[in-house]
Design a protein around this motif. Sequence first.
Motif, PDB file in Angstrom:
ATOM      1  N   SER A  75       0.821  -1.209   0.000  1.00  0.00           N
ATOM      2  CA  SER A  75       0.000   0.000   0.000  1.00  0.00           C
ATOM      3  C   SER A  75       0.853   1.256   0.000  1.00  0.00           C
ATOM      4  CB  SER A  75      -0.913   0.008   1.231  1.00  0.00           C
ATOM      5  OG  SER A  75      -0.138  -0.017   2.424  1.00  0.00           O
ATOM      6  N   SER A  76       2.135   1.113   0.341  1.00  0.00           N
ATOM      7  CA  SER A  76       3.060   2.238   0.403  1.00  0.00           C
ATOM      8  C   SER A  76       4.450   1.702   0.087  1.00  0.00           C
ATOM      9  CB  SER A  76       3.018   2.866   1.805  1.00  0.00           C
ATOM     10  OG  SER A  76       3.986   3.876   1.955  1.00  0.00           O
ATOM     11  N   PHE A  77       5.351   2.587  -0.297  1.00  0.00           N
ATOM     12  CA  PHE A  77       6.723   2.192  -0.619  1.00  0.00           C
ATOM     13  C   PHE A  77       7.333   1.416   0.540  1.00  0.00           C
ATOM     14  CE2 PHE A  77      11.333   3.340  -0.657  1.00  0.00           C
ATOM     15  CZ  PHE A  77      11.677   2.707  -1.841  1.00  0.00           C
ATOM     16  N   ALA A  78       7.939   0.266   0.238  1.00  0.00           N
ATOM     17  CA  ALA A  78       8.549  -0.596   1.245  1.00  0.00           C
ATOM     18  C   ALA A  78       9.969  -0.941   0.816  1.00  0.00           C
ATOM     19  CB  ALA A  78       7.727  -1.868   1.430  1.00  0.00           C
ATOM     20  N   VAL A  79      10.833  -1.197   1.785  1.00  0.00           N
ATOM     21  CA  VAL A  79      12.245  -1.455   1.510  1.00  0.00           C
ATOM     22  C   VAL A  79      12.638  -2.820   2.078  1.00  0.00           C
ATOM     23  CG1 VAL A  79      14.612  -0.648   1.838  1.00  0.00           C
ATOM     24  CG2 VAL A  79      12.752   1.014   1.599  1.00  0.00           C
ATOM     25  N   PRO A  80      12.989  -3.788   1.226  1.00  0.00           N
ATOM     26  CA  PRO A  80      13.435  -5.090   1.732  1.00  0.00           C
ATOM     27  C   PRO A  80      14.851  -5.015   2.279  1.00  0.00           C
ATOM     28  CG  PRO A  80      13.548  -5.054  -0.658  1.00  0.00           C
ATOM     29  CD  PRO A  80      12.937  -3.745  -0.240  1.00  0.00           C
ATOM     30  N   SER A  81      15.137  -5.826   3.271  1.00  0.00           N
ATOM     31  CA  SER A  81      16.462  -5.841   3.882  1.00  0.00           C
ATOM     32  C   SER A  81      16.655  -7.189   4.572  1.00  0.00           C
ATOM     33  CB  SER A  81      16.589  -4.682   4.884  1.00  0.00           C
ATOM     34  OG  SER A  81      17.887  -4.615   5.434  1.00  0.00           O
ATOM     35  N   LYS A  82      17.645  -7.265   5.424  1.00  0.00           N
ATOM     36  CA  LYS A  82      17.871  -8.467   6.223  1.00  0.00           C
ATOM     37  C   LYS A  82      18.419  -8.049   7.575  1.00  0.00           C
ATOM     38  CE  LYS A  82      21.405 -11.074   5.209  1.00  0.00           C
ATOM     39  NZ  LYS A  82      22.368 -11.920   4.458  1.00  0.00           N
ATOM     40  N   LEU A  83      18.194  -8.878   8.577  1.00  0.00           N
ATOM     41  CA  LEU A  83      18.723  -8.604   9.906  1.00  0.00           C
ATOM     42  C   LEU A  83      20.133  -9.160  10.030  1.00  0.00           C
ATOM     43  CD1 LEU A  83      15.651  -9.488  12.175  1.00  0.00           C
ATOM     44  CD2 LEU A  83      16.323  -7.239  11.302  1.00  0.00           C
ATOM     45  N   VAL A  84      20.922  -8.542  10.885  1.00  0.00           N
ATOM     46  CA  VAL A  84      22.242  -9.065  11.228  1.00  0.00           C
ATOM     47  C   VAL A  84      22.204  -9.523  12.685  1.00  0.00           C
ATOM     48  CG1 VAL A  84      23.447  -7.629   9.559  1.00  0.00           C
ATOM     49  CG2 VAL A  84      23.064  -6.748  11.860  1.00  0.00           C
ATOM     50  N   GLY A  85      23.206 -10.291  13.073  1.00  0.00           N
ATOM     51  CA  GLY A  85      23.266 -10.770  14.448  1.00  0.00           C
ATOM     52  C   GLY A  85      22.233 -11.829  14.765  1.00  0.00           C
ATOM     53  N   THR A  86      21.870 -12.642  13.767  1.00  0.00           N
ATOM     54  CA  THR A  86      20.831 -13.658  13.978  1.00  0.00           C
ATOM     55  C   THR A  86      21.377 -14.991  14.483  1.00  0.00           C
ATOM     56  OG1 THR A  86      21.012 -14.300  11.643  1.00  0.00           O
ATOM     57  CG2 THR A  86      19.339 -12.663  12.204  1.00  0.00           C
ATOM     58  N   SER A 149       9.956 -11.153   6.219  1.00  0.00           N
ATOM     59  CA  SER A 149       9.751 -11.539   4.830  1.00  0.00           C
ATOM     60  C   SER A 149       9.986 -13.030   4.626  1.00  0.00           C
ATOM     61  CB  SER A 149      10.692 -10.735   3.921  1.00  0.00           C
ATOM     62  OG  SER A 149      10.651 -11.206   2.600  1.00  0.00           O
ATOM     63  N   ARG A 150      11.113 -13.503   5.143  1.00  0.00           N
ATOM     64  CA  ARG A 150      11.419 -14.923   4.970  1.00  0.00           C
ATOM     65  C   ARG A 150      12.552 -15.321   5.898  1.00  0.00           C
ATOM     66  NH1 ARG A 150      13.761 -17.508  -0.558  1.00  0.00           N
ATOM     67  NH2 ARG A 150      15.241 -15.835  -0.154  1.00  0.00           N
ATOM     68  N   VAL A 166      11.240  -6.654   5.847  1.00  0.00           N
ATOM     69  CA  VAL A 166      10.799  -5.541   5.007  1.00  0.00           C
ATOM     70  C   VAL A 166      10.442  -4.365   5.905  1.00  0.00           C
ATOM     71  CG1 VAL A 166       9.079  -4.721   3.363  1.00  0.00           C
ATOM     72  CG2 VAL A 166       9.893  -7.073   3.226  1.00  0.00           C
ATOM     73  N   PHE A 167      10.991  -3.197   5.579  1.00  0.00           N
ATOM     74  CA  PHE A 167      10.547  -1.967   6.228  1.00  0.00           C
ATOM     75  C   PHE A 167       9.297  -1.503   5.487  1.00  0.00           C
ATOM     76  CE2 PHE A 167      15.215  -1.917   6.841  1.00  0.00           C
ATOM     77  CZ  PHE A 167      15.233  -1.958   8.227  1.00  0.00           C
ATOM     78  N   GLY A 168       8.155  -1.592   6.155  1.00  0.00           N
ATOM     79  CA  GLY A 168       6.889  -1.263   5.517  1.00  0.00           C
ATOM     80  C   GLY A 168       6.398   0.128   5.856  1.00  0.00           C
TER      81      GLY A 168
END
Length: 327
Positions: A75-86, A149-150, A166-168
């Motif tokens: 519904s709005s611009f979103a930015v995919p990413s990944k976490l660190v320190g997992t 996201s996954r 994802v930053f939504g």
Amino acid sequence: MTRSALAPSLSVARSGDVRTAAGTCIPSAEVRTRQIARQAGLWRAFASERSQMQPGTLDTKALDACAFSVHHRASSFAVPSKLVGTSRHQPLLRSLTRRPDGLWLALDLDARGDHLVAFHRGRVLGRVQPKHLGWVRPLVPFGLALYLSRVTGRGEGRYRLGCNVVFGHVGAALARLAGASGGDGAPPASGAPDHLRLVVPGETHPSPDPLPVQILPEREALTGDADDIVLWRTLEGEAHASVPHVARHSPTGIEWGYLGSGPADLALSVLSALTDGESASSLYQRFKAEVIARVPEAGGVLRAPEVRAWVARAQEKTDASDRGQAA
């Protein structure tokens, strides 16, 4: 022309389509795509002032995020990413792989020192990548949200799971921030909540040494050697390379652009493909620090002859050092 002057010329149908005064119907999907494209441009300008990402990297990230947002009907611009320190939070990640509702699960964000930590039901999943902190922090009070996201990887034996997120609602948060600051990006007037205090000031870094191996745009793969290393990302941001993954530190996959386990595996994979196993094992950590850690986020092309030349120089330095110690 003001917004009030524009308003009478458009009408929105129940389906979301827009019909102009002349009777032209603009499908809702096109309206949404145009909106997200505009928001992508605003995000790119916003992030360029608040992060250390290079202009070319930001351009690619904005385009990829725009495509991701449209593809997933955001519904709005979103930015995919990944976490660190997992790596310390494998049990929780493993449990999320078994949840049927795990996709797009809303996560909590909390500031801990210089970090933003992602939680699910009070349990830590990982941290936001440092390169994103500068633009993420000021948008959190204005509605930016984090979604799962996954969960990546196999999680078997020594293999580790990773976490794509994802930053939504980024576009909507930018609009709210602009409204709170008077629409021009200036800080709020006196007496208003100063949300901009959350902005992380950009760190100053000394000018890096020249790259020992040139990193070319991905399009250069069409004109080079068949052994050239091509690095690219999917729409979801997952890193790929044109060489097999030699898994030693990061079973969840390769990465680049920083010092870590994913870049270490990429360095080992590249050298294993272009030189002998002994040289690859002895030099890949140096190659990671000097080359892989400085690859732009979008990826690029490493010319095979330049990588082999780097290996030869590194071996000469190692041999000279060994001779000096023996003398």
